[in-house]
Design a protein around this motif. Structure first.
Motif, PDB file in Angstrom:
ATOM      1  N   VAL A  33      24.308  38.047  42.741  1.00 59.74           N
ATOM      2  CA  VAL A  33      24.066  37.732  44.148  1.00 59.74           C
ATOM      3  C   VAL A  33      22.656  38.144  44.546  1.00 59.74           C
ATOM      4  N   TYR A  34      22.165  37.460  45.560  1.00 61.76           N
ATOM      5  CA  TYR A  34      20.977  37.902  46.282  1.00 61.76           C
ATOM      6  C   TYR A  34      21.465  38.662  47.504  1.00 61.76           C
ATOM      7  N   TYR A  35      20.926  39.852  47.678  1.00 51.88           N
ATOM      8  CA  TYR A  35      21.273  40.640  48.864  1.00 51.88           C
ATOM      9  C   TYR A  35      19.995  41.234  49.430  1.00 51.88           C
ATOM     10  N   ASP A  36      19.789  41.021  50.727  1.00 49.45           N
ATOM     11  CA  ASP A  36      18.590  41.512  51.411  1.00 49.45           C
ATOM     12  C   ASP A  36      17.330  41.021  50.700  1.00 49.45           C
ATOM     13  N   GLY A  37      17.382  39.766  50.234  1.00 52.32           N
ATOM     14  CA  GLY A  37      16.220  39.141  49.606  1.00 52.32           C
ATOM     15  C   GLY A  37      15.997  39.492  48.159  1.00 52.32           C
ATOM     16  N   LYS A  38      16.864  40.317  47.568  1.00 51.05           N
ATOM     17  CA  LYS A  38      16.678  40.754  46.180  1.00 51.05           C
ATOM     18  C   LYS A  38      17.817  40.240  45.309  1.00 51.05           C
ATOM     19  N   LEU A  39      17.475  39.757  44.105  1.00 52.69           N
ATOM     20  CA  LEU A  39      18.485  39.359  43.138  1.00 52.69           C
ATOM     21  C   LEU A  39      19.016  40.615  42.454  1.00 52.69           C
ATOM     22  N   LEU A  40      20.287  40.935  42.685  1.00 56.33           N
ATOM     23  CA  LEU A  40      20.890  42.103  42.055  1.00 56.33           C
ATOM     24  C   LEU A  40      21.328  41.758  40.633  1.00 56.33           C
ATOM     25  N   SER A  41      21.089  42.666  39.716  1.00 56.13           N
ATOM     26  CA  SER A  41      21.645  42.497  38.376  1.00 56.13           C
ATOM     27  C   SER A  41      23.162  42.615  38.468  1.00 56.13           C
ATOM     28  N   ALA A  63      29.316  38.138  53.295  1.00 55.20           N
ATOM     29  CA  ALA A  63      28.784  37.207  54.290  1.00 55.20           C
ATOM     30  C   ALA A  63      27.265  37.259  54.336  1.00 55.20           C
ATOM     31  N   GLU A  64      26.701  38.418  54.009  1.00 50.39           N
ATOM     32  CA  GLU A  64      25.248  38.592  54.041  1.00 50.39           C
ATOM     33  C   GLU A  64      24.598  38.323  52.687  1.00 50.39           C
ATOM     34  N   SER A  65      25.402  37.979  51.681  1.00 45.89           N
ATOM     35  CA  SER A  65      24.899  37.744  50.329  1.00 45.89           C
ATOM     36  C   SER A  65      24.795  36.255  50.048  1.00 45.89           C
ATOM     37  N   ASN A  66      24.098  35.932  48.986  1.00 42.83           N
ATOM     38  CA  ASN A  66      23.944  34.558  48.522  1.00 42.83           C
ATOM     39  C   ASN A  66      24.054  34.588  46.999  1.00 42.83           C
ATOM     40  N   GLY A  67      24.671  33.592  46.421  1.00 47.69           N
ATOM     41  CA  GLY A  67      24.783  33.565  44.963  1.00 47.69           C
ATOM     42  C   GLY A  67      26.089  32.952  44.534  1.00 47.69           C
ATOM     43  N   PHE A  68      26.394  33.118  43.255  1.00 43.31           N
ATOM     44  CA  PHE A  68      27.590  32.527  42.659  1.00 43.31           C
ATOM     45  C   PHE A  68      28.321  33.628  41.902  1.00 43.31           C
ATOM     46  N   SER A 190      13.003  27.491  49.022  1.00 41.91           N
ATOM     47  CA  SER A 190      13.610  28.824  48.867  1.00 41.91           C
ATOM     48  C   SER A 190      14.785  28.792  47.905  1.00 41.91           C
ATOM     49  N   ALA A 191      15.633  27.758  48.011  1.00 38.94           N
ATOM     50  CA  ALA A 191      16.777  27.641  47.102  1.00 38.94           C
ATOM     51  C   ALA A 191      16.319  27.471  45.664  1.00 38.94           C
ATOM     52  N   THR A 192      15.268  26.691  45.454  1.00 40.62           N
ATOM     53  CA  THR A 192      14.751  26.479  44.102  1.00 40.62           C
ATOM     54  C   THR A 192      14.074  27.735  43.568  1.00 40.62           C
ATOM     55  N   GLU A 193      13.417  28.474  44.423  1.00 42.15           N
ATOM     56  CA  GLU A 193      12.810  29.737  43.996  1.00 42.15           C
ATOM     57  C   GLU A 193      13.870  30.719  43.535  1.00 42.15           C
ATOM     58  N   ARG A 194      15.026  30.720  44.199  1.00 40.15           N
ATOM     59  CA  ARG A 194      16.107  31.597  43.744  1.00 40.15           C
ATOM     60  C   ARG A 194      16.610  31.168  42.367  1.00 40.15           C
ATOM     61  N   LEU A 195      16.733  29.869  42.147  1.00 37.11           N
ATOM     62  CA  LEU A 195      17.100  29.370  40.819  1.00 37.11           C
ATOM     63  C   LEU A 195      16.095  29.831  39.775  1.00 37.11           C
ATOM     64  N   ILE A 196      14.819  29.701  40.071  1.00 38.66           N
ATOM     65  CA  ILE A 196      13.766  30.061  39.111  1.00 38.66           C
ATOM     66  C   ILE A 196      13.803  31.549  38.791  1.00 38.66           C
ATOM     67  N   GLU A 197      14.011  32.369  39.816  1.00 35.72           N
ATOM     68  CA  GLU A 197      14.089  33.812  39.571  1.00 35.72           C
ATOM     69  C   GLU A 197      15.295  34.138  38.697  1.00 35.72           C
ATOM     70  N   TYR A 198      16.432  33.479  38.971  1.00 36.04           N
ATOM     71  CA  TYR A 198      17.618  33.711  38.154  1.00 36.04           C
ATOM     72  C   TYR A 198      17.402  33.232  36.728  1.00 36.04           C
ATOM     73  N   ALA A 199      16.760  32.070  36.563  1.00 36.90           N
ATOM     74  CA  ALA A 199      16.530  31.528  35.219  1.00 36.90           C
ATOM     75  C   ALA A 199      15.625  32.438  34.404  1.00 36.90           C
ATOM     76  N   ASP A 200      14.623  33.014  35.035  1.00 36.39           N
ATOM     77  CA  ASP A 200      13.772  34.014  34.386  1.00 36.39           C
ATOM     78  C   ASP A 200      13.193  33.509  33.058  1.00 36.39           C
ATOM     79  N   LEU A 432      23.883  23.887  46.010  1.00 35.48           N
ATOM     80  CA  LEU A 432      25.046  24.578  46.566  1.00 35.48           C
ATOM     81  C   LEU A 432      24.678  25.982  47.054  1.00 35.48           C
ATOM     82  N   ASP A 433      23.409  26.295  47.007  1.00 36.63           N
ATOM     83  CA  ASP A 433      22.894  27.564  47.523  1.00 36.63           C
ATOM     84  C   ASP A 433      23.427  27.795  48.946  1.00 36.63           C
ATOM     85  N   LYS A 434      23.890  28.996  49.218  1.00 38.42           N
ATOM     86  CA  LYS A 434      24.548  29.284  50.497  1.00 38.42           C
ATOM     87  C   LYS A 434      23.599  29.147  51.680  1.00 38.42           C
TER      88      LYS A 434
END
Length: 576
Positions: A33-41, A63-68, A190-200, A432-434
């Motif tokens: 999940v992303y929480y408070d703008g950070k991708l948590l491991s 409710a405040e998180s984003n992710g799968f 922003s949604a694509t940037e989250r994908l890119i960060e997750y893909a690493d 499907l990004d929240k």
């Protein structure tokens, strides 16, 4: 497997896909999940969930998180089970005399809750839709987690220990925003940037067509400088024709991405069915909640076997929550109110269409079963609708349609979950990004349903990056004719009593009837032509067979599913 005991009930957990889970204390999580703008491991995610001290606190965090993700945790004498906003992976649960069983394997829960006979009404729904609606499964003692849901099991409660609530719902009709393309672009980026960060840096596998949605992802990945992208297009009947494959390759070439065409034939499916992989696949992926996607897996296995692709690759799809306009009746925007009967009929015609109930050539459903299924449709939707009235405002009915798509179609038909584990691939689906989905809840629903904003944005993006206009035919996904869409419009405006006749004409004009469906669809290659002809798989016309019904028929004939009484599924299987 782990267990814990409290006064009253013992909790027993079992994770068949254990290598995808991380545990910390009493918390078990899959996904990130992303929480408070950070991708948590995963470890950070598990630790944060383990520190949560109440169901309310968990719901606030989610409710405040984003992710799968999907998770299980224990707080005092309560077990909490939760899924992300689109239920990326199902979890199943059931009660024993003194136990609660939780697993990613529905069959495991079924066996430990007494292994009762499967529910025949759920079986009829399964044949009509390819899934069992709401939190139900084919097993009367096994439930499944739903999108945006937290299930709470009170271990000290003996009689009625399970409660549930939704911390997130996807709703349209309440917003009046008319955003600019620049505003939409900010959310898409922003949604694509989250994908890119997750893909690493890992390879991204993108199924690419000549349509809008996958093209949008490809364009954004290029624009944001992510180079490790492999696009692919397949030639299944449910996939793309040659001109569409050529167009997808042209897009990939323009963006500098590698493109692979996967040619899948009858022999690939026959080999899969006749090998140990058939049983292994169904045992690993499951089938009690929804029908797994064999077509996608046979295609992906061939893609991986014929190309050197990193085992840590991420599979991407272009599915999304917001427009779904092909499943929303057009008249809803032109009427002030929608009746209960109209609403139920629209859901039935749009989603319970895998099997022709009224065909004179085949076994017909017990009218009481069909009546029960239809009567329960609005009650299984997670919005307050038609509870005290026979009519609802059009915006409220709209949210009912959208809720059905979000709760049922997206998690159980469009999203593949444990199938990808069978191939070793990971997944992350940016559309499907929240946060991106929530953006569309604020937009004027007329803009959402028409798809005009979505299409205009991708056309603008394509022109900016490739300098080309999108071929107008792809506005409809590349598959329809002018007559097809004229009939579709007439169908959506017609009274329910006329829709059956219009629907048959709709399929006839659109080219959905083939003289030999076996030859048209390589998935039917699971069986020889002679054996295939013994199955009764009629859908809307006796000339067109039904892949979903064939898969269910094989699950029945191979002993995966069975009922203690005659069901409509029995009609699909040849007499022995």
């Amino acid at each position: 497997m782990s267990s814990s005991r409290f006064e009253g009930r013992e909790t027993e957990l079992n994770f068949r896909h254990a290598d995808r889970w991380v545990s910390k204390g009493s918390a078990h999580v899959r996904g990130q999940v992303y929480y408070d703008g950070k991708l948590l491991s995963q470890s950070e995610f598990a630790a944060r969930v383990d520190a949560i001290d109440s169901s309310a606190a968990l719901q606030t965090f989610l409710a405040e998180s984003n992710g799968f993700f999907v998770l299980v945790t224990t707080v005092a004498d309560r077990v909490l089970i939760a899924a992300d906003h689109v239920r990326s992976w199902p979890l199943f649960y059931g009660l024993g005399d003194q136990e609660v069983y939780i697993s990613d394997d529905a069959q495991w829960v079924h066996e430990r809750t007494g292994e009762p006979a499967l529910d025949p009404i759920a079986g009829t729904e399964y044949l009509h839709t390819g899934f069992v609606s709401a939190d139900r499964t084919l097993s009367p003692t096994v439930s499944q987690i739903q999108a945006g849901e937290v299930v709470e099991v009170d271990l000290s409660e003996a009689t009625d220990p399970v409660t549930s609530s939704r911390y997130w719902k996807f709703e349209l009709g309440n917003g009046n925003r008319q955003p600019s393309l620049k505003e939409l672009d900010e959310y898409a980026v922003s949604a694509t940037e989250r994908l890119i960060e997750y893909a690493d840096g890992r390879p991204i596998l993108l199924g690419l067509s000549n349509g809008y949605d996958s093209r949008m992802i490809a364009l954004l990945l290029y624009r944001l400088g992510y180079e490790n992208v492999i696009t692919y297009t397949h030639d299944l009947t449910a996939g793309y024709a040659k001109d569409e494959i050529d167009a997808a390759k042209s897009i990939a070439d323009d963006l500098g991405f590698e493109h692979v065409t996967v040619n899948v034939d009858h022999a690939n499916f026959r080999e899969f069915y006749q090998s140990d992989a058939w049983d292994e696949f169904h045992e690993a992926v499951g089938y009690l909640g929804s029908l797994p996607d064999i077509g996608e897996i046979v295609m992906l296995r061939k893609l991986l076997s014929e190309n050197e692709i990193d085992e840590n690759a991420i599979q991407i799809r272009g599915h999304y929550l917001y427009p779904a306009s092909a499943r929303i009746p057009e008249y809803i925007t032109k009427r002030n109110t929608i009746s209960r009967d109209e609403f139920v009929q629209d859901i039935w015609e749009g989603h319970y269409n895998r099997w022709d109930t009224h065909s004179k050539e085949i076994f017909s459903s017990d009218p009481e079963e069909i009546k029960e299924l239809r009567n329960n449709i609005h009650e299984r939707i997670p919005v307050d609708i038609y509870q005290n009235s026979e009519t609802e405002p059009n915006t409220k009915a709209l949210n009912g349609y959208i809720a059905w798509l979000w709760q049922e179609r997206v998690p159980k038909l469009l999203s593949i979950d444990y199938e990808l584990d069978f191939t070793g691939l990971d997944k992350w689906w940016p559309l499907l990004d929240k946060e991106y989905s929530e953006f569309w809840t604020e937009v004027d629903y007329n803009l959402v349903l028409s798809g005009d904003l979505h299409k205009s944005y991708i056309e603008w993006l394509d022109t900016e990056i490739r300098g080309e206009d999108i071929d107008p035919i792809t506005e409809f996904g590349g598959g329809g004719t002018g007559s097809y869409y004229q009939l579709k419009s007439v169908y959506e405006k017609a009274p329910p009593k006329l829709r059956k006749r219009i629907r048959r004409l709709y399929f006839r004009v659109s080219g959905y009837l083939y003289d030999d469906s076996y030859e048209e669809d390589p998935r039917y290659g699971l069986l020889s032509p002679e054996t295939f002809d013994q199955y009764s798989l009629h859908r809307l016309n006796s000339k067109r067979s039904n892949w979903v019904a064939l898969h269910i028929a094989l699950l029945s004939s191979d002993g995966f599913i069975g009922f203690n009484e005659t069901t409509e599924i029995d009609a699909t299987v040849p007499e022995r």
